[in-house]
Scaffold this motif. Structure first.
Motif, PDB file in Angstrom:
ATOM      1  N   LYS A  88       0.828  -1.206   0.000  1.00  0.00           N
ATOM      2  CA  LYS A  88       0.000   0.000   0.000  1.00  0.00           C
ATOM      3  C   LYS A  88       0.864   1.258   0.000  1.00  0.00           C
ATOM      4  N   LYS A 214     -17.022   9.878   4.417  1.00  0.00           N
ATOM      5  CA  LYS A 214     -16.568   8.489   4.542  1.00  0.00           C
ATOM      6  C   LYS A 214     -16.928   7.896   5.898  1.00  0.00           C
ATOM      7  N   GLN A 270     -19.540   0.023  -2.939  1.00  0.00           N
ATOM      8  CA  GLN A 270     -18.459   0.226  -3.910  1.00  0.00           C
ATOM      9  C   GLN A 270     -18.162  -1.062  -4.684  1.00  0.00           C
ATOM     10  N   THR A 275     -17.127  -0.120  -8.827  1.00  0.00           N
ATOM     11  CA  THR A 275     -16.305   1.078  -8.974  1.00  0.00           C
ATOM     12  C   THR A 275     -14.829   0.681  -8.914  1.00  0.00           C
ATOM     13  N   VAL A 277     -12.581   1.637  -6.872  1.00  0.00           N
ATOM     14  CA  VAL A 277     -12.240   1.366  -5.476  1.00  0.00           C
ATOM     15  C   VAL A 277     -12.741  -0.008  -5.064  1.00  0.00           C
ATOM     16  N   ARG A 281     -10.471  -3.424  -3.993  1.00  0.00           N
ATOM     17  CA  ARG A 281     -10.539  -3.742  -2.570  1.00  0.00           C
ATOM     18  C   ARG A 281     -10.241  -5.220  -2.313  1.00  0.00           C
TER      19      ARG A 281
END
Length: 327
Positions: A88, A214, A270, A275, A277, A281
């Protein structure tokens, strides 16, 4: 001389050709004295240490396989954390150092230094690594309670390396590590998101990204539920000696809700809307379904093979040291 006597004579002559019998006895006696002296020195050294070192030494001698196995598990957990942290961290190298004009809350803030730049570089990798370390604990926990499978495995050569007799202690140890990681991840998350949300509303310059939105997203709501269940399980485990076992047993089965919510946690809107993202994930069910299936099969296996017996009579010995059961 018969054949047997001749054979013994040849063996003695062969031994005496290399070293006399007296030398062999003297060598063994010296070796015994050396071993005895080493043991005496070791015992004297341990007894000369403070009491906590003596207790640690005694505990290690009795449970060295459990300690070694648990240490290996912790090292693997840290290795998993570091792997996903670096993964990450490399992805976050494109975080802009200044506020882009298209994202600036106020036009005059474009080009100013990006608020929380290093937090945006470090906190997501820290959380991403912790998430996967937590998933590793969740994958291990059901297997530590697969009693039927562990009983069969303890009869194999694995028993020389895996401390099956301490598996309940290992289960408690893994559970506390999972809870500690979750608490650390939650504290770090709220510290970062709370500060960024406040900076978005009242900062100077304003945080260009709306972190406040968020905090109410679907993945956050399932995260709140997950954290609440974990805290309840943690408290019941920490105070299990002070509450009724029946209460502890019922509360501990919240782990089923934890696993279900953990899987739903990443199957959010999501992901369902496909999407970018959501596609990128990391999905929790990839890490949990195998161990959950093993645990479910083990429980079913135990249920099928379980036999019942009736208690006819019980009594206590005169010195109250033993309970006698007649089945």
């Amino acid at each position: 001389m018969d054949a047997s006597s001749a054979g013994h004579s040849v063996v003695v002559q062969h031994l005496c050709g290399k070293a006399s019998l007296g030398n062999i006895i003297a060598l063994e006696a010296a070796r015994t004295r050396l071993n005895r002296e080493i043991c005496q020195r070791a015992v004297a050294w341990v007894q000369a240490q403070p009491s906590f070192i003596r207790r640690w030494h005694a505990t290690y001698l009795m449970r060295y396989r459990w300690i070694t196995f648990s240490t290996l598990h912790l090292l693997i957990s840290l290795l998993i954390w570091s792997h996903f942290f670096l993964k990450k961290f490399r992805q976050k190298e494109n975080v802009p150092t200044t506020i882009p004009a298209e994202k600036a809350v106020l036009p005059e803030e474009a080009g100013l230094p990006m608020p929380f730049y290093w937090a945006k570089r470090l906190v997501p990798p820290l959380e991403f690594g912790l998430m996967h370390a937590i998933l590793f604990q969740f994958a291990v926990l059901p297997i530590t309670m697969s009693r039927h499978l562990l009983t069969l495995a303890s009869q194999t050569s694995l028993a020389a390396f895996v401390p099956f007799e301490h598996m309940v202690s290992f289960h408690i140890y893994v559970g506390y590590i999972a809870c500690a990681f979750i608490v650390l991840a939650t504290i770090g998350f709220f510290a970062f998101f709370g500060s960024a949300c406040a900076a978005h509303l009242h900062g100077s310059p304003h945080e260009p990204e709306d972190f406040c939105a968020k905090l109410t997203s679907e993945i956050m709501i399932t995260g709140y539920i997950l954290f609440g269940c974990v805290v309840i399980i943690l408290m019941s485990s920490a105070f299990r000696r002070y509450i009724k076992y029946e209460v502890f047993y019922v509360v501990h089965h919240l782990f089923l809700a934890v696993f279900v919510v953990a899987i739903l946690h990443t199957l959010d809107d999501q992901f369902r809307q496909r999407t970018p993202v959501g596609k990128a994930r990391s999905q929790n069910f990839h890490f949990l379904t195998t161990s959950i299936a093993i645990y479910a099969v083990d429980r079913l296996w135990t249920r099928i093979c379980k036999g019942r017996c009736s208690l006819i009579k019980f009594s206590i010995t005169g010195d109250k040291s033993h309970l006698l059961l007649k089945l």
